[in-house]
Write a protein that holds these residues in place. Structure first.
Motif, short mmCIF file in Angstrom:
data_model
loop_
_atom_site.label_atom_id
_atom_site.label_comp_id
_atom_site.label_asym_id
_atom_site.label_seq_id
_atom_site.Cartn_x
_atom_site.Cartn_y
_atom_site.Cartn_z
N GLY A 1 0.70 -1.14 -0.03
CA GLY A 1 0.09 -0.08 0.03
C GLY A 1 0.56 1.29 0.01
N TYR A 2 2.14 0.99 -0.02
CA TYR A 2 3.17 2.24 0.20
C TYR A 2 3.51 2.80 -1.40
CZ TYR A 2 7.49 4.46 0.99
OH TYR A 2 8.50 5.38 1.27
N ASP A 3 3.38 4.06 -1.48
CA ASP A 3 3.76 4.97 -2.51
C ASP A 3 5.05 5.56 -2.37
OD1 ASP A 3 4.10 6.73 -4.65
OD2 ASP A 3 2.05 7.51 -4.53
N SER A 4 6.19 5.21 -2.82
CA SER A 4 7.40 5.73 -2.41
C SER A 4 7.53 7.17 -3.05
CB SER A 4 8.52 4.82 -3.05
OG SER A 4 8.25 4.74 -4.53
N GLU A 5 6.74 7.74 -3.80
CA GLU A 5 6.65 9.07 -4.45
C GLU A 5 6.34 10.09 -3.22
OE1 GLU A 5 5.35 9.50 -8.42
OE2 GLU A 5 6.40 7.92 -9.20
N THR A 6 5.26 9.61 -2.58
CA THR A 6 4.63 10.32 -1.69
C THR A 6 4.74 10.07 -0.46
OG1 THR A 6 2.81 9.27 -1.61
CG2 THR A 6 2.91 11.07 -3.22
N SER A 7 5.60 8.88 0.01
CA SER A 7 6.05 8.46 1.50
C SER A 7 4.59 7.95 1.94
CB SER A 7 7.00 9.24 2.09
OG SER A 7 8.03 9.20 1.44
N ASN B 1 8.92 -1.98 7.44
CA ASN B 1 10.25 -1.81 7.03
C ASN B 1 10.05 -0.67 5.91
OD1 ASN B 1 11.53 -3.52 8.56
ND2 ASN B 1 10.93 -5.18 7.29
N ILE B 2 9.27 0.45 6.21
CA ILE B 2 9.16 1.29 4.95
C ILE B 2 9.36 2.79 5.75
CG2 ILE B 2 8.17 0.00 3.13
CD1 ILE B 2 5.43 1.45 4.18
N ASN B 3 9.47 3.67 5.26
CA ASN B 3 9.55 5.21 5.72
C ASN B 3 8.40 5.95 5.44
OD1 ASN B 3 10.30 7.39 7.34
ND2 ASN B 3 11.71 8.16 5.80
N ILE B 4 7.17 5.80 6.19
CA ILE B 4 6.17 6.46 5.62
C ILE B 4 5.98 7.83 6.45
CG2 ILE B 4 4.85 4.44 5.03
CD1 ILE B 4 3.25 4.66 7.83
N THR B 5 5.34 8.79 5.77
CA THR B 5 5.08 10.14 6.33
C THR B 5 3.40 10.08 6.85
OG1 THR B 5 4.82 11.02 4.17
CG2 THR B 5 7.13 11.12 5.26
N SER B 6 2.64 9.51 5.92
CA SER B 6 1.13 9.70 6.41
C SER B 6 0.41 8.19 5.86
CB SER B 6 0.59 10.71 5.39
OG SER B 6 0.51 10.45 4.04
N ILE B 7 -0.55 8.10 6.82
CA ILE B 7 -1.42 7.00 6.67
C ILE B 7 -2.94 7.24 6.66
CG2 ILE B 7 -0.83 5.97 8.70
CD1 ILE B 7 -1.49 3.16 7.31
N THR B 8 -3.81 7.00 6.00
CA THR B 8 -5.17 7.26 6.11
C THR B 8 -6.12 6.03 6.83
OG1 THR B 8 -5.07 9.17 4.71
CG2 THR B 8 -7.42 8.46 5.68
N LEU B 9 -6.67 5.96 7.83
CA LEU B 9 -7.40 4.61 8.15
C LEU B 9 -8.85 5.02 8.15
CD1 LEU B 9 -5.23 3.32 11.09
CD2 LEU B 9 -5.11 2.68 8.54
#
Length: 82
Positions: free
Chosen positions: A37-43, A61-69
Motif C-alpha cells: 500500500g506504500y507509494d514511494s513517491e509520496t511516502s 520496513n518502510i519510511n512513511i510520512t502519512s497513512i489514512t485509516l
C-alpha cells in the motif's frame, strides 16, 4: 463438496491495488491488506476503501510520512506497522 478440496476462511481472491496486495472473497476482494500500500513517491500508504483488516507486517520496513485509516477497518493485526 468435492473430495480433496481445501476450504479456507475465505475462498481466497488475491488482488492488487495501488502498490498493495490483498486477499478476500468474491464479495469483497480487498478484505485483508497483506503487503504494501506504500507509494514511494509520496511516502504515504494508500489502503483500499473496502479493506477491513490490516495483516501482520503488512506495512513494515518502510519510511512513511502519512497513512489514512478509514472507518471500515475493523482489525489491525499485531506487528502491522513493524
Amino acid at each position: 463438496m468435492k473430495p480433496g478440496r481445501n476450504i479456507s476462511v475465505f475462498d481466497a481472491y488475491k488482488n492488487n491495488y495501488k502498490y498493495g496486495s490483498y486477499i478476500g472473497t468474491k464479495n469483497n476482494p480487498y478484505k485483508v491488506l497483506v503487503t504494501g500500500g506504500y507509494d514511494s513517491e509520496t511516502s504515504s500508504v494508500v489502503i483500499h476503501e473496502d479493506c477491513e483488516i490490516i495483516g501482520g507486517y503488512a506495512i513494515s520496513n518502510i519510511n512513511i510520512t502519512s497513512i489514512t485509516l478509514h472507518e471500515g477497518i475493523t482489525s489491525i493485526c499485531e506487528e502491522a506497522f513493524a
